[in-house]
Write an enzyme that holds these catalytic residues in place. Structure first.
Site, PDB file in Angstrom:
ATOM      1  N   ARG A  84      42.164  51.870  50.817  1.00 60.22           N
ATOM      2  CA  ARG A  84      42.907  52.398  52.175  1.00 60.22           C
ATOM      3  C   ARG A  84      43.270  53.704  52.008  1.00 60.22           C
ATOM      4  O   ARG A  84      43.106  54.301  53.164  1.00 60.22           O
ATOM      5  CB  ARG A  84      44.137  51.324  52.180  1.00 60.22           C
ATOM      6  CG  ARG A  84      44.242  49.873  51.989  1.00 60.22           C
ATOM      7  CD  ARG A  84      43.096  49.290  53.198  1.00 60.22           C
ATOM      8  NE  ARG A  84      42.792  47.927  52.998  1.00 60.22           N
ATOM      9  CZ  ARG A  84      41.927  47.465  52.861  1.00 60.22           C
ATOM     10  NH1 ARG A  84      40.450  47.922  52.960  1.00 60.22           N
ATOM     11  NH2 ARG A  84      41.636  45.992  52.761  1.00 60.22           N
ATOM     12  N   LYS A 176      44.654  39.422  41.604  1.00 63.04           N
ATOM     13  CA  LYS A 176      44.413  38.511  42.588  1.00 63.04           C
ATOM     14  C   LYS A 176      42.786  38.039  42.396  1.00 63.04           C
ATOM     15  O   LYS A 176      42.225  38.576  41.469  1.00 63.04           O
ATOM     16  CB  LYS A 176      44.511  39.342  43.926  1.00 63.04           C
ATOM     17  CG  LYS A 176      43.554  40.447  43.927  1.00 63.04           C
ATOM     18  CD  LYS A 176      43.925  41.241  45.380  1.00 63.04           C
ATOM     19  CE  LYS A 176      42.705  42.266  45.323  1.00 63.04           C
ATOM     20  NZ  LYS A 176      43.006  43.294  46.768  1.00 63.04           N
ATOM     21  N   HIS A 177      42.464  36.929  42.757  1.00 64.98           N
ATOM     22  CA  HIS A 177      42.978  36.134  43.997  1.00 64.98           C
ATOM     23  C   HIS A 177      43.076  34.690  42.968  1.00 64.98           C
ATOM     24  O   HIS A 177      42.120  34.050  42.942  1.00 64.98           O
ATOM     25  CB  HIS A 177      42.259  35.673  45.175  1.00 64.98           C
ATOM     26  CG  HIS A 177      41.623  37.208  45.728  1.00 64.98           C
ATOM     27  ND1 HIS A 177      40.679  37.969  45.323  1.00 64.98           N
ATOM     28  CD2 HIS A 177      42.125  37.759  46.669  1.00 64.98           C
ATOM     29  CE1 HIS A 177      40.419  39.151  46.032  1.00 64.98           C
ATOM     30  NE2 HIS A 177      41.567  39.230  47.011  1.00 64.98           N
ATOM     31  N   HIS A 189      37.748  34.973  54.610  1.00 62.34           N
ATOM     32  CA  HIS A 189      38.014  35.557  55.919  1.00 62.34           C
ATOM     33  C   HIS A 189      37.639  34.752  57.235  1.00 62.34           C
ATOM     34  O   HIS A 189      38.047  34.998  58.081  1.00 62.34           O
ATOM     35  CB  HIS A 189      37.331  37.114  55.925  1.00 62.34           C
ATOM     36  CG  HIS A 189      38.202  38.205  55.083  1.00 62.34           C
ATOM     37  ND1 HIS A 189      37.770  38.496  53.801  1.00 62.34           N
ATOM     38  CD2 HIS A 189      39.105  38.736  55.140  1.00 62.34           C
ATOM     39  CE1 HIS A 189      38.508  39.326  53.087  1.00 62.34           C
ATOM     40  NE2 HIS A 189      39.345  39.425  53.921  1.00 62.34           N
ATOM     41  N   ASP A 260      47.411  36.041  50.128  1.00 64.31           N
ATOM     42  CA  ASP A 260      46.288  36.712  50.580  1.00 64.31           C
ATOM     43  C   ASP A 260      46.772  36.724  52.211  1.00 64.31           C
ATOM     44  O   ASP A 260      47.646  35.690  52.594  1.00 64.31           O
ATOM     45  CB  ASP A 260      45.087  36.291  50.401  1.00 64.31           C
ATOM     46  CG  ASP A 260      43.886  37.161  50.501  1.00 64.31           C
ATOM     47  OD1 ASP A 260      44.443  38.355  51.139  1.00 64.31           O
ATOM     48  OD2 ASP A 260      42.835  37.142  50.050  1.00 64.31           O
TER      49      ASP A 260
END
Length: 514
Positions: A84, A176-177, A189, A260
């Site tokens: 990010r 994660k996850h 997703h 998540d």
């Protein structure tokens, strides 16, 4: 918009706020609804790429949030393709697959600490990393180069080192996850994946790296929206009491369990966001990730509407007696313990990444694998990109290494074999489906062919083969998940990068200049 209420008990309203971790629109200042929520006890927020400016701007945003209340700021900063902070210019840090290939735990620890330094400089408290999934299924569409590798011992070593590096500079790490998203061929997703491994194999493979991270003191664990029939035949792990009890009781994890993003298809397209929030808290989650609200927004207030839907569902569950206040109090206690740990950080954190990026550059160079002659002529090149599948967690297809190839020969031309949709992280739509992407009919004869994960997409492999039939001496650059030994339709010259990042691009440029 009316503010959510929980009966007449403000203490319960504060507890409900405390388990929520929304995203929001904006990079300069918190929107009014978010500021109100922080003052009423909001547990956390998540930054996505649209929230990130330069270091000073992001630090100021974090400072404003922290001044409003005891909110924890988190983001996904894995290095490599999921970054990010580096969403616009590229990550200055290598990704997990490169670290796993080099298999130098000290280097992984140094990279983790450097990422932590960048996060500290931007006022971020929690890194939603490392990925602790064992990428045992080569067809996995969402993990791939985000994983340290395909074996539990390798992933365990580097998950521990990465988490230790992050936490050594005062940033909480998140394994994660859980209980593992590596042995899946569906992206959560867009669908509901399954891991059909027997319990014994789960313990040896999926669970072992999480157990190692827990023993090493990782502060947070993020759940996966996957069904694991050996643990719970009907519920995704995020909303499964059986799965989260295993994390607590068998692995001994006492920290913060966060979910998540609950706007992902595996939850939102099945039981819905609001009910998903309720069931996740009942199962044992402490912080509920609500996802990236800017994606696909049909109205400018979508971020507030998502937050309100989640808050209202939890408030109603408390009022109806479905959700015990004691469960919210338990979650609040764990989040408070994480905040207390945060307060033990040095008063002045480290500055953003090590000045020369030595650890990242070393890993990027050592990770590269080659077959045949790699050097390219200085004359303009025809570069054909045959990649069709993007990693939804990353957003658009990574382009740093492609840029290095183009820069190696000024005047070079890039052609994509497929017409791809615009993309941002965390969001998939119909345009990502196999039938929705258009093939360009007239591709030039390629000097260089860029491909993703070999064998994962038939159409991509066909385009690679087509390019090599026209020029068998074309250099094939593999930037996706691979083992470095793939046949690749008989390609004579191959460069494997094991992901993409600024150090990777620099290492490729250096190699091409030799």
């Amino acid at each position: 918009m009316n503010r959510p209420r929980t009966g007449t008990d403000p203490s319960v309203d504060r507890l409900v706020h405390g388990v929520l971790q929304p995203g929001f629109a904006g990079a300069q200042r918190p929107p009014r609804w978010l500021g109100d929520a922080v003052q009423r006890g909001l547990g956390g927020v998540v930054y996505f790429s649209h929230n990130i400016g330069d270091v000073a701007t992001t630090a100021q945003l974090s400072r404003q949030l922290h001044e409003l209340g005891e909110v924890l700021v988190a983001t996904d900063e894995e290095g490599g393709i999921v970054s990010r902070l580096g969403a616009r210019g590229g990550s200055p840090h290598v990704g997990a697959a490169m670290l796993g290939r080099v298999d130098d735990a000290d280097a992984t620890r140094a990279v983790g600490a450097a990422i932590g330094a960048d996060l500290r400089a931007s006022g971020i408290d929690i890194d939603l990393a490392p990925v602790v999934d064992v990428n045992s299924n080569p067809d996995n569409p969402v993990i791939g180069v985000r994983s340290f590798g395909s074996t539990a011992p390798l992933v365990s070593r580097h998950a521990v080192a990465y988490a230790e590096g992050l936490q050594s500079v005062g940033v909480a790490a998140t394994a994660k996850h859980f209980p593992g998203h590596g042995d899946t061929a569906v992206d959560s997703h867009v669908g509901l994946p399954r891991v059909d491994a027997p319990l014994e194999l789960l313990r040896e493979r999926e669970l072992a790296p999480f157990a190692a991270a827990v023993r090493a003191g990782v502060r947070c664990v993020m759940t996966a929206h996957v069904i694991v029939p050996a643990l719970d035949p009907s519920r995704p792990a995020t909303i499964s009491p059986a799965v989260l009890s295993m994390l607590r009781d068998e692995l001994g994890f006492g920290g913060v369990v966060m979910t998540d993003a609950l706007d992902m298809g595996a939850i939102s397209d099945t039981i819905g966001l609001g009910e998903g929030c309720v069931q996740a808290v009942l199962a044992g989650a402490d912080l509920l990730g609500l996802g990236n609200p800017v994606l696909g927004a049909d109205r400018p207030d979508k971020d507030e509407r998502i937050f309100t839907e989640a808050h209202s569902a939890l408030s109603a569950a408390v009022a109806e007696g479905r959700l015990p206040v004691a469960r919210l109090e338990e979650a609040a206690h764990r989040v408070r313990a994480l905040r207390d740990w945060q307060r033990t950080r040095p008063a002045t954190g480290p500055t953003a990444s090590q000045p020369d990026g030595a650890a990242d550059r070393s890993v990027a160079r050592r990770a590269l694998a080659t077959r045949g002659t790699i050097c390219l002529p200085a004359t303009p090149l025809q570069v054909v990109d045959v990649r069709r599948r993007r990693n939804v967690a990353a957003g658009a297809l990574p382009a740093l290494t492609v840029g290095a190839v183009l820069d190696s020969a000024p005047g070079s031309c890039l052609t994509s074999a497929f017409v791809l949709p615009d993309a941002v992280e965390g969001h998939a739509d119909a345009a990502d489906g196999p039938a929705a992407l258009t093939v360009r009919p007239d591709l030039p004869t390629a000097d260089v062919v860029v491909t993703g994960s070999p064998g994962q997409d038939r159409a991509e492999d066909e385009q690679l083969q087509r390019c090599l039939q026209r020029n068998p001496d074309a250099l094939v650059v593999v930037v996706g998940y691979a083992d470095g030994t793939e046949e690749l339709s008989g390609a004579r010259r191959v460069l494997w990068t094991f992901g993409d990042s600024l150090p990777t691009a620099a290492a490729v440029a250096e190699l091409l200049r030799r």
